[in-house]
Design an enzyme around this catalytic site. Structure first.
Site, PDB file in Angstrom:
ATOM      1  N   ASP A 343       0.311  -0.838  -0.281  1.00  0.00           N
ATOM      2  CA  ASP A 343      -0.044   0.064   0.156  1.00  0.00           C
ATOM      3  C   ASP A 343       0.651   1.527   0.031  1.00  0.00           C
ATOM      4  O   ASP A 343       2.054   1.457   0.396  1.00  0.00           O
ATOM      5  CB  ASP A 343      -0.655   0.002   1.604  1.00  0.00           C
ATOM      6  CG  ASP A 343      -1.847   1.161   1.022  1.00  0.00           C
ATOM      7  OD1 ASP A 343      -2.612   1.443   0.699  1.00  0.00           O
ATOM      8  OD2 ASP A 343      -1.543   1.610   2.204  1.00  0.00           O
ATOM      9  N   GLU A 379       1.682  -0.668  -4.877  1.00  0.00           N
ATOM     10  CA  GLU A 379       1.125   0.153  -5.586  1.00  0.00           C
ATOM     11  C   GLU A 379       1.244   1.260  -5.556  1.00  0.00           C
ATOM     12  O   GLU A 379       1.884   2.445  -4.839  1.00  0.00           O
ATOM     13  CB  GLU A 379      -0.274   0.941  -4.239  1.00  0.00           C
ATOM     14  CG  GLU A 379      -1.400   1.494  -4.518  1.00  0.00           C
ATOM     15  CD  GLU A 379      -2.093   1.636  -2.959  1.00  0.00           C
ATOM     16  OE1 GLU A 379      -3.361   2.333  -3.746  1.00  0.00           O
ATOM     17  OE2 GLU A 379      -1.459   2.251  -2.409  1.00  0.00           O
TER      18      GLU A 379
END
Length: 706
Positions: A343, A379
């Protein structure tokens, strides 16, 4: 209680069959108390007797699995200097392999009195805190081994442990929403029917339900608020939370592996649940604030934040890097997971202020003999300056391709001048990855994910509808590139409904036949809707859970997805390991890929530039695959012709001449989802085919070209 010196390694609590070794890092601590928490909430405190370098440690005989514990760190408290030790706060072990309980929000969890950030709060946080748990290292993995499915054979399914099974009627109620529920035979059957090869689980590291949501009666459903990087979230445990959640998680992994499905974890190493300078003191902050967090240069009372959560992990410090790498290795070696999706990965690459692909974090991952061998998905953005880094990660990494998502959405809703961008994304985004000698597998292709509209909502809403989140619809992305097809939300209009279903099939067909690694968002194959809410991070309820009763209404779509994944698995032309070159292959006058107009002629530069161009054909030459199998034998496949019409009217296509193929068989028709259950239609070279408005037909060459 008598405590022995013990060992500084490994960090955390380690049971050896006769007792438990405890070890914790802190450079600023003056004294550290190990607190054994009993069932009645009372504590037995023992000072760790040894300090080896920066590691405090001790060994307690006869302390074993199930024992709850925490730490109290004595040391300097000067927030303006970035020092925040406070022994009145019971702290979690950063290396805890299991965590018990849930925070009960109270002022005692904070190191200052509310309304006075400069004050010192010596209230005991113990009665309101979560506790670390000693776990047993013993588990019968039986014959479990890493599956090591190649990227180009991978189909990823992003899933939420709780949301997937909370409403499944065929799973016992006491198992729904748990690791055991995700491993239930009916879920295994569903994954097999879909043809997915990996589940990418939204955060399962122990996370916190923050107080702002708790005050609104909401929950941190997504879980991007980590407090324990080694501990599986106890809220997803079915069979107990005093360490038993570890065995339950391992059992889930073992069951999925037996079904041929890998497990990838969505991990949040960029920040923790302690928030900004006004956040609670739960663990890292009270142990060594300088080491674990990026502080503002010149004003260390405040936190340098590129995550939008209040703090950022300090990847410039050796101890934060060790924590991160030890956690990754633990989940691979001890929990048997197959990869990670990072993330806001750009924040991990910020050695100073800019994103640096040569940062220490990337160096450590690249050199690590364990972590470098599993799937690593970035990401590739954060909220800081220069944080959008799609295409900017090192060769070992794959990336969520946000440009693929945006392009496919625009293409199928008929945005002008999107054709050239679509061609680049469909063929693997060579413009983003080829210059660094990366391959199509560097692109994780997705159109929907947990963040944003579901596929059902993407074709049903023009605007977000996030009122349930309690922020007056201000949260969430406003530019969704969605189209409601004539009615906002549910409708009784048969034509609108039929068009929406066809558009979903168009998007899924594009996704699963594009070069790169496809990712399906959980429930998209089942018509999952969030009623227009594109930010259900706080909705742990039926709004976000998969509605399995509704799924029965979408059996055709589920079967359609299974047919697409089977087609992809059978034909290597859709999962090439190298980019198309757009030139004739050796021994032939035919290109490895060709872009054709509906009349069968090559696309011209003018055709590509013309904004109103809405239809084209793509020829994929199965004789032009440059890949070889594990024995070194050149891979050869059937050739395919994709006829794409994004126009609002039907378009007549003329199939190309016999040099492309003499007989073409219809493999997919998004206007006819039941095609797989009927006799396949065939067409000869040069034949004319009418392609329905906003639809896509995939033809397979049944007879090789002459």
């Amino acid at each position: 209680m008598h405590i022995w010196p013990g060992s500084p390694y490994p960090l955390g609590s380690t049971f050896d069959g006769g007792g438990t070794n405890f070890a914790i890092f802190s450079e600023v601590a003056e004294r550290i108390e190990l607190c054994l928490v009993h069932d009645d909430g009372t504590e037995e405190r023992v000072v760790l007797p040894e300090r080896n370098g920066l590691i405090w440690h001790g060994y307690l005989p006869r302390v074993g699995p199930g024992q709850r514990y925490g730490y109290r760190v004595h040391g300097p408290y000067d927030p303006h200097a970035g020092l925040r030790c406070n022994p009145s706060k019971l702290l979690l072990d950063p290396y805890a392999k299991a965590i018990d309980g849930e925070y009960r929000w109270n002022e005692a969890l904070f190191s200052y009195r509310f309304g006075d950030p400069d004050s010192y709060n010596d209230q005991d946080s113990g009665p309101y805190a979560m506790t670390s748990v000693v776990v047993s290292p013993y588990f019968d993995w039986q014959d479990d081994r890493p599956l090591r499915i190649p990227y180009n054979e991978t189909v990823v399914y992003e899933a939420h442990v709780r949301g997937m099974t909370m409403r499944h009627p065929d799973i016992p109620k006491d198992v729904r929403g748990t690791y055991a529920g995700l491993a239930h035979p009916v879920m295994i059957d569903h994954f097999r029917e879909l043809g997915v090869t990996a589940v990418e689980l939204m955060p399962v590291h122990q996370f916190v339900h923050d107080s702002t949501l708790d005050d609104k009666g909401l929950r941190n459903y997504w879980g991007y608020n980590t407090i324990g990087f080694f501990a599986p979230h106890n809220g997803y445990a079915c069979f107990g939370t005093r360490g038993e959640q570890v065995a339950e998680f391992k059992s889930m992994v073992r069951a999925l592996h037996r079904a041929g499905v890998e497990v990838i974890l969505d991990v949040v190493y960029n920040h923790t649940a302690e928030g900004n300078h006004l956040g609670p003191t739960l663990s890292f902050r009270g142990i060594d604030n300088h080491a674990y967090y990026r502080l503002v240069d010149g004003d260390p009372m405040y936190y340098f934040d590129t995550t939008g959560t209040g703090n950022s992990l300090n990847v410039r410090h050796h101890e934060s890097l060790r924590l991160l790498m030890d956690s990754l290795r633990y989940w691979v070696t001890e929990m048997h997971v197959d990869g990670f999706r990072f993330d806001l990965a750009s924040s991990l690459a910020r050695e100073f202020h800019a994103v640096d692909r040569l940062s220490a974090f990337f160096d450590l991952v690249n050199q690590d003999p364990v972590v470098s061998q599993v799937k690593l998905i970035a990401e590739p953005w954060d909220v800081g300056d220069g944080g959008y880094q799609v295409g900017g990660f090192p060769p070992l990494w794959t990336e969520w391709n946000g440009r693929y998502r945006d392009t496919v959405r625009d293409f199928w809703r008929g945005e002008p001048a999107s054709l050239g961008e679509f061609a680049a994304r469909f063929t693997g985004s060579s413009d983003l990855y080829e210059a660094d000698n990366r391959r199509p597998i560097a692109s994780i292709n997705f159109v929907t994910a947990h963040d944003g509209f579901t596929l059902e909502d993407l074709v049903s809403y023009n605007e977000k509808h996030n009122e349930a989140n309690g922020e007056d619809n201000r949260d969430g992305e406003s530019h969704n590139r969605s189209w409601n097809h004539g009615a906002e939300g549910p409708t009784e209009d048969v034509q609108v409904h039929a068009l929406r279903e066809r558009q979903k099939r168009n998007i899924l067909t594009t996704l699963l036949l594009s070069q790169g690694v496809p990712m399906i968002a959980h429930g998209d194959e089942l018509g999952r809707t969030q009623q227009g809410n594109n930010n259900v991070y706080c909705q742990d309820n039926e709004l976000s859970w998969v509605d399995w009763e509704r799924a029965r209404e979408h059996e055709v779509l589920t079967e359609f997805v299974g047919c697409l994944t089977a087609l992809r698995a059978k034909h290597p032309i859709f999962r090439r390991q190298r980019f198309f070159q757009g030139r004739p292959i050796q021994g032939s006058s035919m290109d490895d890929i060709a872009w054709l107009r509906p009349d069968g002629a090559y696309m011209t530069d003018e055709d590509w530039q013309r904004p109103q161009t809405r239809s084209l054909a793509i020829y994929l030459n199965g004789q032009g695959i440059p890949d070889r199998d594990h024995l070194g034998v050149r891979i050869v496949d059937d050739s395919f012709l994709l006829l794409i019409n994004t126009h609002h009217q039907q378009v007549q296509f003329t199939l190309p001449g016999e040099e492309y193929g003499r007989i073409w068989e219809t493999a997919v028709d998004t206007a006819d989802p039941l095609l797989a259950n009927t006799r396949r239609r065939t067409q000869k070279a040069g034949a004319r085919m009418r392609i329905q408005a906003r639809s896509m037909v995939v033809l397979r060459c049944a007879v090789p070209p002459s």
